[in-house]
Design a protein around this motif. Structure first.
Motif, short mmCIF file in Angstrom:
data_model
loop_
_atom_site.label_atom_id
_atom_site.label_comp_id
_atom_site.label_asym_id
_atom_site.label_seq_id
_atom_site.Cartn_x
_atom_site.Cartn_y
_atom_site.Cartn_z
N GLN A 169 0.66 -1.18 0.31
CA GLN A 169 0.46 0.28 -0.10
C GLN A 169 0.82 1.54 0.15
O GLN A 169 0.56 2.57 -0.56
N LEU A 170 1.55 0.89 0.67
CA LEU A 170 2.66 2.60 0.76
C LEU A 170 3.28 2.93 -0.24
O LEU A 170 3.22 3.96 -0.97
N GLY A 171 4.22 1.25 -1.14
CA GLY A 171 4.12 1.34 -1.75
C GLY A 171 3.76 2.17 -3.63
O GLY A 171 3.92 3.50 -3.99
N THR A 172 2.07 1.56 -3.56
CA THR A 172 1.18 2.26 -4.41
C THR A 172 0.94 3.36 -4.49
O THR A 172 0.47 4.80 -5.13
N SER A 173 0.54 3.86 -2.48
CA SER A 173 -0.65 5.08 -2.33
C SER A 173 0.39 6.28 -2.63
O SER A 173 0.05 7.62 -2.73
N LEU A 174 2.15 5.97 -1.79
CA LEU A 174 3.22 7.03 -1.90
C LEU A 174 4.19 6.97 -2.71
O LEU A 174 5.47 8.40 -2.80
N GLY A 175 4.43 5.73 -3.12
CA GLY A 175 5.85 5.88 -4.27
C GLY A 175 6.91 5.32 -3.76
O GLY A 175 7.73 5.26 -4.50
N VAL A 176 6.86 4.88 -2.29
CA VAL A 176 8.23 5.02 -1.96
C VAL A 176 8.26 3.35 -1.95
O VAL A 176 7.71 2.84 -1.91
N SER A 177 9.74 3.16 -1.85
CA SER A 177 10.30 2.25 -1.25
C SER A 177 10.37 1.34 -0.30
O SER A 177 10.32 2.64 0.33
N THR A 178 10.44 -0.01 -0.19
CA THR A 178 10.08 -0.64 1.85
C THR A 178 10.78 -1.40 1.43
O THR A 178 11.32 -1.71 -0.03
N SER A 179 10.98 -2.18 1.93
CA SER A 179 11.22 -3.57 2.59
C SER A 179 10.97 -4.20 4.34
O SER A 179 10.58 -2.87 5.35
N ASP A 180 10.96 -5.52 4.26
CA ASP A 180 10.57 -5.48 5.61
C ASP A 180 11.33 -6.20 6.91
O ASP A 180 13.29 -5.38 5.66
N PRO A 181 12.26 -5.99 8.11
CA PRO A 181 12.42 -5.66 8.69
C PRO A 181 14.21 -6.94 8.87
O PRO A 181 15.43 -6.20 9.17
N GLU A 182 13.78 -7.67 7.99
CA GLU A 182 15.23 -8.54 7.68
C GLU A 182 15.81 -7.89 6.06
O GLU A 182 17.17 -8.58 6.77
N THR A 183 15.89 -7.15 5.84
CA THR A 183 16.15 -6.68 4.88
C THR A 183 17.04 -5.58 5.42
O THR A 183 16.72 -4.63 6.03
N ALA A 184 18.69 -5.31 4.62
CA ALA A 184 19.49 -4.56 5.14
C ALA A 184 18.92 -2.83 4.77
O ALA A 184 18.14 -2.58 3.39
N ILE A 185 19.22 -2.49 5.81
CA ILE A 185 18.14 -0.51 5.42
C ILE A 185 19.36 0.33 4.30
O ILE A 185 20.64 -0.29 3.98
N PRO A 186 18.78 1.01 3.45
CA PRO A 186 19.75 2.13 2.52
C PRO A 186 20.36 2.76 3.33
O PRO A 186 20.52 3.78 4.50
N GLN A 187 21.79 3.34 2.96
CA GLN A 187 22.55 4.38 3.44
C GLN A 187 21.45 5.55 3.87
O GLN A 187 21.10 6.32 2.47
N SER A 188 21.64 6.01 4.56
CA SER A 188 20.22 7.60 5.07
C SER A 188 20.64 8.64 5.94
O SER A 188 22.00 8.07 6.79
N ASP A 189 20.45 9.70 5.53
CA ASP A 189 21.42 10.43 6.52
C ASP A 189 20.00 10.76 7.32
O ASP A 189 21.05 11.35 8.75
N ALA A 190 19.19 9.80 7.75
CA ALA A 190 18.16 10.41 8.82
C ALA A 190 17.33 8.85 9.26
O ALA A 190 16.96 8.77 7.75
N ILE A 191 17.05 8.38 10.22
CA ILE A 191 16.48 7.03 10.92
C ILE A 191 15.25 7.70 10.93
O ILE A 191 16.01 8.18 12.50
N LEU A 192 13.98 7.20 11.31
CA LEU A 192 13.33 8.02 11.91
C LEU A 192 12.29 6.64 12.16
O LEU A 192 11.71 6.12 11.56
N PHE A 193 12.23 6.62 13.44
CA PHE A 193 11.82 5.44 14.66
C PHE A 193 10.34 5.49 14.57
O PHE A 193 9.82 6.44 15.41
N ALA A 194 9.13 5.17 14.47
CA ALA A 194 7.32 5.71 13.97
C ALA A 194 7.01 4.05 15.00
O ALA A 194 6.38 3.37 13.74
#
Length: 272
Positions: free
Chosen positions: A41-66
């Motif tokens: 739903q996130l990919g379809t409605s907002l166009g953002v990339s997503t992953s499950d928790p088992e996948t390494a997160i991309p190199q990021s400028d900020a990481i927000l815990f929500a």
């Protein structure tokens, strides 16, 4: 610029949607979310990339815990080796920065944010506290992100977040409580539920709009409505006799005390 959200719930969705409206691109935002349907739903409605928790997160400028406060310790420990110099932002209620820092292997650059539910309609009020390692660019990025969901203020002491929680964090519930009461009052005057709801909601909406656009403070605006010997004066006298003002202040104090307790509980449960 890359910003990773850990958690794709309602507050994250509100922030991401607002950020895209404010000029961030979908390509700049990544969401880690365990629920496969939510990721789709996130990919379809907002166009953002997503992953499950088992996948390494991309190199990021900020990481927000929500994520929920009770989930934060496990989540933080699962990503602590992937921070790679990112600014850490947490919106988890009650979790202090020193506690989160320990869960992240003593990571120092942390901003703690207390948003509120009107953020879901980009009308929120957030308070933010930054550790001394958070630099000017970090603060500016935080401000850009929070501007996407409403207004924000910085506080100089982390303990002030308890006050923010009591006033704006819990505050919408106080307003809804008063709206409930005003609807009940309308029903007591013989109005049906639809009219009672409209009377209460529009009265609140109009009064807030007037207050936001006026140079007068709330006390002056109240006095302008309250004619000597009139109906409003009689109503205000009834509220004062019932000590409604004192009760509201006491309620906010109780909320602040509970916020402090939650912070103390998270510190006591800290595992190092």
């Amino acid at each position: 610029m890359k910003i990773t959200f850990i958690g794709g719930g309602n507050m994250a969705i509100a922030m991401i949607g607002g950020m895209i409206k404010q000029g961030f691109t979908a390509a700049q935002i990544h969401v880690v979310e365990p629920d496969a349907l939510k990721r789709e739903q996130l990919g379809t409605s907002l166009g953002v990339s997503t992953s499950d928790p088992e996948t390494a997160i991309p190199q990021s400028d900020a990481i927000l815990f929500a994520v929920k406060p009770q989930q934060l310790q496990a989540v933080a420990k699962s990503v602590q080796k992937q921070i790679n110099g990112a600014l850490i932002i947490s919106i988890a209620a009650g979790i202090r920065v020193d506690t989160l820092s320990q869960w992240l292997n003593t990571y120092p650059r942390i901003v703690r944010v207390m948003p509120n539910t009107p953020a879901l309609v980009q009308a929120g009020m957030s308070g933010a506290y930054a550790t001394s390692d958070v630099n000017t660019a970090d603060r500016e990025l935080t401000e850009r992100m929070l501007a996407a969901i409403g207004e924000m203020v910085w506080v100089e002491k982390e303990s002030d977040i308890d006050g923010i929680t009591a006033i704006s964090g819990s505050g919408p519930a106080y307003v809804f409580y008063f709206m409930e009461a005003l609807q009940a009052a309308a029903r007591a005057q013989g109005f049906g539920p639809e009219i009672a709801r409209k009377l209460a909601y529009q009265t609140f909406s109009g009064a807030v709009k007037l207050a936001m656009q006026s140079e007068d403070d709330a006390a002056t605006l109240r006095q302008k409505v309250t004619s000597k010997g009139g109906t409003t004066e009689r109503a205000i006298n009834a509220l004062e006799t019932s000590q409604v003002r004192t009760t509201i202040i006491a309620a906010a104090s109780a909320a602040a005390a509970r916020s402090r307790e939650l912070g103390e509980e998270s510190t006591r449960s800290l595992e190092v």
